[in-house]
Design a protein around this motif. Structure first.
Motif, PDB file in Angstrom:
ATOM      1  N   VAL A  29       0.841  -1.205   0.000  1.00  0.00           N
ATOM      2  CA  VAL A  29       0.000   0.000   0.000  1.00  0.00           C
ATOM      3  C   VAL A  29       0.875   1.253   0.000  1.00  0.00           C
ATOM      4  N   ASN A  30       1.906   1.262   0.848  1.00  0.00           N
ATOM      5  CA  ASN A  30       2.797   2.422   0.921  1.00  0.00           C
ATOM      6  C   ASN A  30       3.508   2.665  -0.407  1.00  0.00           C
ATOM      7  N   ALA A  31       3.918   1.577  -1.071  1.00  0.00           N
ATOM      8  CA  ALA A  31       4.553   1.709  -2.380  1.00  0.00           C
ATOM      9  C   ALA A  31       3.572   2.296  -3.397  1.00  0.00           C
ATOM     10  N   THR A  32       2.320   1.850  -3.314  1.00  0.00           N
ATOM     11  CA  THR A  32       1.277   2.373  -4.202  1.00  0.00           C
ATOM     12  C   THR A  32       1.036   3.853  -3.946  1.00  0.00           C
ATOM     13  N   ILE A  33       1.000   4.225  -2.682  1.00  0.00           N
ATOM     14  CA  ILE A  33       0.796   5.629  -2.314  1.00  0.00           C
ATOM     15  C   ILE A  33       1.911   6.496  -2.896  1.00  0.00           C
ATOM     16  N   LEU A  34       3.148   6.043  -2.759  1.00  0.00           N
ATOM     17  CA  LEU A  34       4.280   6.808  -3.291  1.00  0.00           C
ATOM     18  C   LEU A  34       4.171   6.980  -4.805  1.00  0.00           C
ATOM     19  N   THR A  35       3.795   5.897  -5.483  1.00  0.00           N
ATOM     20  CA  THR A  35       3.661   5.950  -6.945  1.00  0.00           C
ATOM     21  C   THR A  35       2.548   6.904  -7.353  1.00  0.00           C
ATOM     22  N   ARG A  36       1.417   6.826  -6.659  1.00  0.00           N
ATOM     23  CA  ARG A  36       0.232   7.586  -7.069  1.00  0.00           C
ATOM     24  C   ARG A  36       0.278   9.061  -6.662  1.00  0.00           C
ATOM     25  N   HIS A  78      -7.550  -5.421  -2.709  1.00  0.00           N
ATOM     26  CA  HIS A  78      -7.616  -4.706  -1.431  1.00  0.00           C
ATOM     27  C   HIS A  78      -6.441  -3.742  -1.250  1.00  0.00           C
ATOM     28  N   ILE A  79      -5.335  -3.970  -1.971  1.00  0.00           N
ATOM     29  CA  ILE A  79      -4.177  -3.074  -1.861  1.00  0.00           C
ATOM     30  C   ILE A  79      -4.536  -1.695  -2.421  1.00  0.00           C
ATOM     31  N   GLU A 137      -9.870   0.775 -11.256  1.00  0.00           N
ATOM     32  CA  GLU A 137      -8.914  -0.262 -11.671  1.00  0.00           C
ATOM     33  C   GLU A 137      -9.191  -1.601 -10.985  1.00  0.00           C
ATOM     34  N   VAL A 138      -9.716  -1.560  -9.772  1.00  0.00           N
ATOM     35  CA  VAL A 138     -10.022  -2.804  -9.053  1.00  0.00           C
ATOM     36  C   VAL A 138     -11.130  -3.583  -9.757  1.00  0.00           C
ATOM     37  N   GLU A 192     -15.931  -2.375   4.785  1.00  0.00           N
ATOM     38  CA  GLU A 192     -16.910  -3.115   3.980  1.00  0.00           C
ATOM     39  C   GLU A 192     -16.345  -3.599   2.651  1.00  0.00           C
ATOM     40  N   VAL A 193     -15.408  -2.846   2.054  1.00  0.00           N
ATOM     41  CA  VAL A 193     -15.008  -3.176   0.682  1.00  0.00           C
ATOM     42  C   VAL A 193     -14.232  -4.486   0.577  1.00  0.00           C
TER      43      VAL A 193
END
Length: 336
Positions: A29-36, A78-79, A137-138, A192-193
């Motif tokens: 998740v943290n890697a995704t946050i940095l990318t986004r 979920h990521i 995207e999910v 919930e998701v």
């Protein structure tokens, strides 16, 4: 004058076990946050990372990951949803600080104090846009529906709070409606998701949502109490900030309702007319102690915490379930 609230923790009151169980997912998740948060517009990552890297617990995305694991979700959607939840939360904080004219956030200068109100609002909008891109995207229309509905409800809660600002006539029911929308809705959607994308039965989806909603209400009520009974160094803000801002929170609602005519006149002066001094803060805390307003706010939080714990009763015993139960205890017994 300050009052250290006796929280009387029951059992473990740490997030450590929950954080440990989702650590591998949280790294993703943290890697995704940095990318986004990346953008060719230099100010966007600067403003976003100022807040994102400022030491928040990331409780909401942790809950998204935890609930997905609780129901044995096998994919990786979920990521991105957890990252989207964190972006939604960060965006609301950026917007909140502008609306509230806050100087501090998590113990350091609010982004608006460094880059200005306009940049804070626009970067918040950028993060919301990125959040919705990840939801799409999910590929789960239901998850997109839950989180987009939450975004609308949170905005409604902000407007409701604005309407109730400085209004001592606010009832407890009205105040609970505000925090249900403004704070608890994102907790509920975050929880919930996971079961939704795991295609779990509706009863499990509803149970996870109930856990998040009631945990979120308890979380905000404890925050309300801590503003009058916490320790400044651990709060990331000053004790009494809500009071100085003229905010209506549950301790104020209870103290006003239970007070004498003279005490109500005091609350009208400091809240409605915003004529509050440091000496008035001491007097306000004294009235809250007299009227048991802080203590009873914590009791309300315990009530919602109990509902959250009961919502987990649908699931078999597991390390994740026990960690979520401990998260409830932490929320109610935290002093920071």
């Amino acid at each position: 004058m300050a009052v250290v609230v006796p929280f009387e923790p029951q059992g473990s009151n740490s997030l450590d076990r929950l954080v440990e169980l989702v650590a591998a997912d949280m790294d993703r998740v943290n890697a995704t946050i940095l990318t986004r948060t990346g953008s060719e517009v230099t100010m966007i990552p600067e403003v976003a990372n100022h807040l994102i890297s400022s030491g928040g617990k990331r409780l909401r995305p942790v809950l998204t990951l935890a609930m997905a694991r609780l129901v044995d979700h096998g994919g990786d959607g979920h990521i991105k949803l957890a990252a989207a939840v964190e972006f939604m939360h960060t965006a609301t904080l950026l917007h909140d600080d502008v609306v509230d004219e806050s100087d501090m956030r998590r113990g350091k200068l609010a982004a608006r104090m460094v880059w200005g109100n306009e940049a804070s609002v626009l970067v918040g909008d950028f993060l919301l846009g990125q959040a919705f891109k990840m939801m799409v995207e999910v590929g789960s229309l239901k998850a997109l529906e839950i989180l987009s509905a939450a975004a609308a409800v949170i905005a409604e809660g902000e407007v409701m709070q604005l309407a109730a600002a400085n209004n001592t006539a606010t009832t407890e029911d009205e105040y609970l409606a505000v925090i249900r929308a403004k704070t608890a809705e994102l907790f509920a959607a975050a929880c919930e998701v996971g079961p939704v994308i795991a295609k779990r039965p509706k009863a499990e989806q509803a149970a996870c949502r109930s856990f998040g909603m009631n945990l979120g209400i308890a979380f905000q009520l404890v925050d309300d109490a801590l503003d009058y009974g916490g320790v400044a160094a651990k709060l990331g803000k000053n004790v009494g900030d809500d009071f100085r801002d003229g905010k209506i929170t549950l301790p104020v609602v209870l103290a006003f309702r239970r007070g004498t005519d003279a005490e109500r006149d005091f609350w009208r002066r400091v809240i409605e007319k915003s004529e509050a001094s440091d000496a008035d803060l001491e007097h306000a805390i004294g009235l809250m102690v007299k009227q048991r307003a802080i203590e009873d706010t914590i009791q309300r939080a315990r009530h919602y915490g109990a509902i959250a714990r009961d919502a987990l009763g649908l699931f078999p015993d597991s390390p994740m379930k026990r960690a979520l139960e401990e998260a409830v205890e932490f929320t109610i017994s935290r002093t920071h």
